[in-house]
Design a protein around this motif. Structure first.
Motif, short mmCIF file in Angstrom:
data_model
loop_
_atom_site.label_atom_id
_atom_site.label_comp_id
_atom_site.label_asym_id
_atom_site.label_seq_id
_atom_site.Cartn_x
_atom_site.Cartn_y
_atom_site.Cartn_z
N ASN A 119 -15.66 -43.01 -64.66
CA ASN A 119 -16.30 -44.37 -64.43
C ASN A 119 -16.36 -44.40 -62.90
OD1 ASN A 119 -16.95 -46.84 -64.64
ND2 ASN A 119 -15.39 -47.37 -66.01
N PRO A 120 -17.14 -43.50 -62.24
CA PRO A 120 -17.66 -43.65 -60.78
C PRO A 120 -17.80 -44.83 -60.17
CG PRO A 120 -19.06 -42.31 -61.80
CD PRO A 120 -18.18 -42.50 -62.91
N ILE A 121 -18.78 -45.69 -61.12
CA ILE A 121 -19.19 -46.93 -60.55
C ILE A 121 -18.17 -48.06 -60.46
CG2 ILE A 121 -20.90 -48.69 -60.80
CD1 ILE A 121 -22.54 -46.65 -62.23
N THR A 122 -17.23 -47.97 -61.51
CA THR A 122 -16.01 -48.75 -61.22
C THR A 122 -15.19 -48.44 -60.18
OG1 THR A 122 -15.96 -49.34 -63.55
CG2 THR A 122 -14.06 -49.55 -62.73
N GLN A 123 -14.91 -47.04 -60.18
CA GLN A 123 -14.11 -46.68 -58.76
C GLN A 123 -14.47 -47.16 -57.59
OE1 GLN A 123 -14.13 -42.13 -60.00
NE2 GLN A 123 -12.09 -42.29 -59.25
N ALA A 155 -10.27 -45.25 -64.71
CA ALA A 155 -9.83 -46.59 -64.89
C ALA A 155 -10.92 -47.53 -65.48
CB ALA A 155 -9.90 -47.21 -63.25
N GLY A 156 -10.51 -48.27 -66.26
CA GLY A 156 -11.03 -49.26 -67.31
C GLY A 156 -11.12 -48.80 -68.73
N ALA A 157 -10.61 -47.45 -68.65
CA ALA A 157 -10.30 -46.94 -70.11
C ALA A 157 -11.47 -47.36 -71.15
CB ALA A 157 -9.13 -47.28 -70.73
#
Ligand code: SF4
Length: 227
Positions: free
Chosen positions: A153-157, A126-128
């Motif tokens: 992108n684990p921080i975004t997750q 997610a965020g690409a």
């Protein structure tokens, strides 16, 4: 520093049945880390921590059934996750999944929704955002130089699930290290349903079980070199 703590090498393992720890080895933490153990008990006195720990132990207890032939385990982990979340009174669950396990994430969502939970799920991509953003070179892209490759992108997750107010987050196949960042940034407590193992079908203990036979190369000694 006293003796090194090495429970993994203990041949006695009396801590599960002995209150004192006196029967353990000389480096038994039950004996020589009493200050830490007593200090930590205060942490369990915090109501929310105590309740979480209490329910986890009840969950553990309920995973066995006493049959005439003996205590028998009865719940697969996925069932345990749902049962534990219900025990805690959670209504809204988060799933942080690896882009390589979309089917597993969908199935898990169905299982949880069938039990009445609201489920929010976020893919690791997610965020690409291009991997080059964090210093990955073109040569280090799995798809090869010239390919667009989104970074995990684990921080975004974690932050998306935080923004959605999930009460308990479930990891599905995040990579080594990406899972660490997710744990660090998630506001809700987490559990791992699936841990990634690309060789053993996400069953990493198979590597340990086979380390004396087909995968004995895991036991090789090699010089420590962190470069
Ligand atoms: S706590 Fe003590 S008895 Fe238990 S495994 Fe560690 S060394 Fe052994």
């Amino acid at each position: 520093m006293g003796e090194k703590i090495e429970c993994a090498k203990c041949t006695k393992i009396v801590c599960g049945t002995s209150r004192t720890g006196n029967q353990g080895p000389s480096n038994c933490p039950t004996g020589i880390k009493r200050d830490v153990i007593q200090r930590v008990l205060l942490e369990y006195d915090k109501p929310e921590v105590r309740e979480f720990a209490r329910q986890a132990s009840i969950q553990e207890f309920e995973c066995y059934i006493n049959l005439p032939e003996g205590w028998t385990p009865r719940n697969p982990r996925v069932e345990e996750v749902a049962q534990f979340a219900k025990k805690m009174g959670y209504k809204k669950l988060g799933i942080a999944f690896c882009g390589g396990l979309p089917d597993e994430a969908r199935t898990l969502t169905t299982i949880l929704e069938n039990r009445g939970f609201e489920v929010v799920s976020v893919c690791c991509k997610a965020g690409a955002i291009d991997k080059e953003r964090i210093g990955i070179t073109k040569e280090q892209k799995i798809g090869g130089p010239g390919s667009f490759e989104s970074m995990c992108n684990p921080i975004t997750q974690a932050e998306i699930l935080n923004s959605e107010g999930t009460e308990f987050n479930i990891l599905v196949g995040l990579c080594v290290g990406h899972d660490s960042l997710f744990f660090k940034y998630s506001h809700a407590l987490c559990t791992a349903l699936i841990v990634k193992d690309r060789v053993f079908g996400h069953n990493p203990v198979a590597g340990l079980y086979l380390s004396g036979t087909y995968y004995r190369k895991l036991m090789r000694k090699e010089p420590f070199d962190s470069s």
